[in-house]
Design an enzyme around this catalytic site. Structure first.
Site, PDB file in Angstrom:
ATOM      1  N   MET A  42     -21.266  37.564  83.660  1.00 39.47           N
ATOM      2  CA  MET A  42     -19.884  36.828  83.898  1.00 39.47           C
ATOM      3  C   MET A  42     -20.160  35.473  84.818  1.00 39.47           C
ATOM      4  O   MET A  42     -19.958  35.246  85.941  1.00 39.47           O
ATOM      5  CB  MET A  42     -19.190  37.814  84.852  1.00 39.47           C
ATOM      6  N   ASP A  43     -20.397  34.624  83.940  1.00 44.09           N
ATOM      7  CA  ASP A  43     -20.915  33.154  84.518  1.00 44.09           C
ATOM      8  C   ASP A  43     -19.486  32.231  84.295  1.00 44.09           C
ATOM      9  O   ASP A  43     -18.906  32.168  83.275  1.00 44.09           O
ATOM     10  CB  ASP A  43     -21.948  32.529  83.662  1.00 44.09           C
ATOM     11  N   GLY A  44     -19.128  31.675  85.406  1.00 50.24           N
ATOM     12  CA  GLY A  44     -18.144  30.556  85.101  1.00 50.24           C
ATOM     13  C   GLY A  44     -16.930  30.690  86.169  1.00 50.24           C
ATOM     14  O   GLY A  44     -15.997  29.911  86.056  1.00 50.24           O
TER      15      GLY A  44
END
Length: 282
Positions: A42-44
């Site tokens: 879950m990047d960003g």
């Protein structure tokens, strides 16, 4: 401002209509192979907060809402296992107030689960925590154990939360446990007769099948020490969307591409299994 009766009615109609088309499309997708296990990096969240001129907390909360939607879609698509990279061991090096923010948010959500377990039990959702949990503070670790215990008898859908996790840490701990089991620690003579099966038995993820799809948002094409052992035959997808921007179309696109290359991946798995069997028999 409160919604008018007309606005609420329109919203309900649109939601029902969206649900109808989603189920119809999922039925079409189910003609092909459906992944058993989908994992997410879950990047960003932080970049989303900066992009939208929001506080860091608001960015993480937006990411939580996206996670809830994705879990719903995966359940409806009959994906049995979902794993998320919630917090890496390396993330403990971030600024203390950010680490505390993430831990407090997780503790808040876990407490909410314990306070109202209706949804988890009605949908048969089992929650597991994967990682070196001794690195967590006592209150969060106890909460995680209580959630695991409360959902232990559910088996329709398994939700793995990888926290204080890295793949290298998982492998090192598995090697240690494997050696301890074979009684080669301390002053005992070293026994190198350790098989892949021996090692995998002690892996955190040994309770689940390997992921079929790994999705990392924000366009980054790196695993960042996540599931290094388990992703040999996994389809990797890196949409440009930041995690709070992930939507149904990203999941659908990932599944469609997985279905396209599924025969090739299965063939590669069979070749590898045959090779390992032959080596074992020699």
């Amino acid at each position: 401002m409160a919604m008018t009766a007309s606005a609420r009615s329109s919203s309900g109609i649109l939601e029902n209509l969206g649900g109808f088309f989603r189920k119809f499309f999922f039925r079409i997708l189910s003609v092909g192979p459906i992944p058993t296990h989908v994992a997410f990096i879950m990047d960003g969240n932080r970049r989303y907060a900066k992009k939208q001129n929001l506080s860091l907390e608001a960015g993480y909360r937006a990411g939580t809402l996206s996670l809830i939607s994705i879990l719903k879609y995966c359940y409806e698509l009959r994906i049995h296992y979902v794993s998320i990279y919630a917090f890496s061991i390396d993330n403990f090096r971030r600024r203390p107030h950010e680490v505390k923010l993430v831990m407090d948010l997780l503790q808040e959500k876990l407490q909410a689960i314990l306070d109202d377990q209706t949804i988890l039990h009605s949908y048969g959702i089992r929650v597991l925590f994967i990682g070196d949990l001794k690195l967590l503070n006592d209150s969060l670790r106890v909460l995680a154990e209580e959630v695991e215990s409360a959902t232990a008898n559910n088996n329709n859908f398994v939700f793995n939360i990888c926290i204080s996790y890295t793949s290298t840490n998982e492998i090192v701990r598995a090697v240690y446990e494997c050696c301890r089991e074979k009684k080669v620690m301390e002053n005992d003579p070293i026994d190198y007769n350790v098989s892949v099966e021996d090692l995998e038995k002690h892996m955190d993820m040994g309770i689940c099948p390997e992921p079929d799809i790994l999705i990392r948002t924000s366009g980054e094409a790196r695993l960042s020490n996540f599931f290094l052992w388990q992703t040999t035959y996994c389809y990797l997808y890196s949409p440009a969307a930041l995690w709070p921007e992930i939507s149904l179309r990203h999941l659908v696109w990932a599944v469609l591409n997985f279905q396209r290359i599924h025969p090739y991946l299965e063939n590669q798995k069979k070749k590898q299994m045959k090779k390992m069997k032959m080596e074992k028999e020699e």
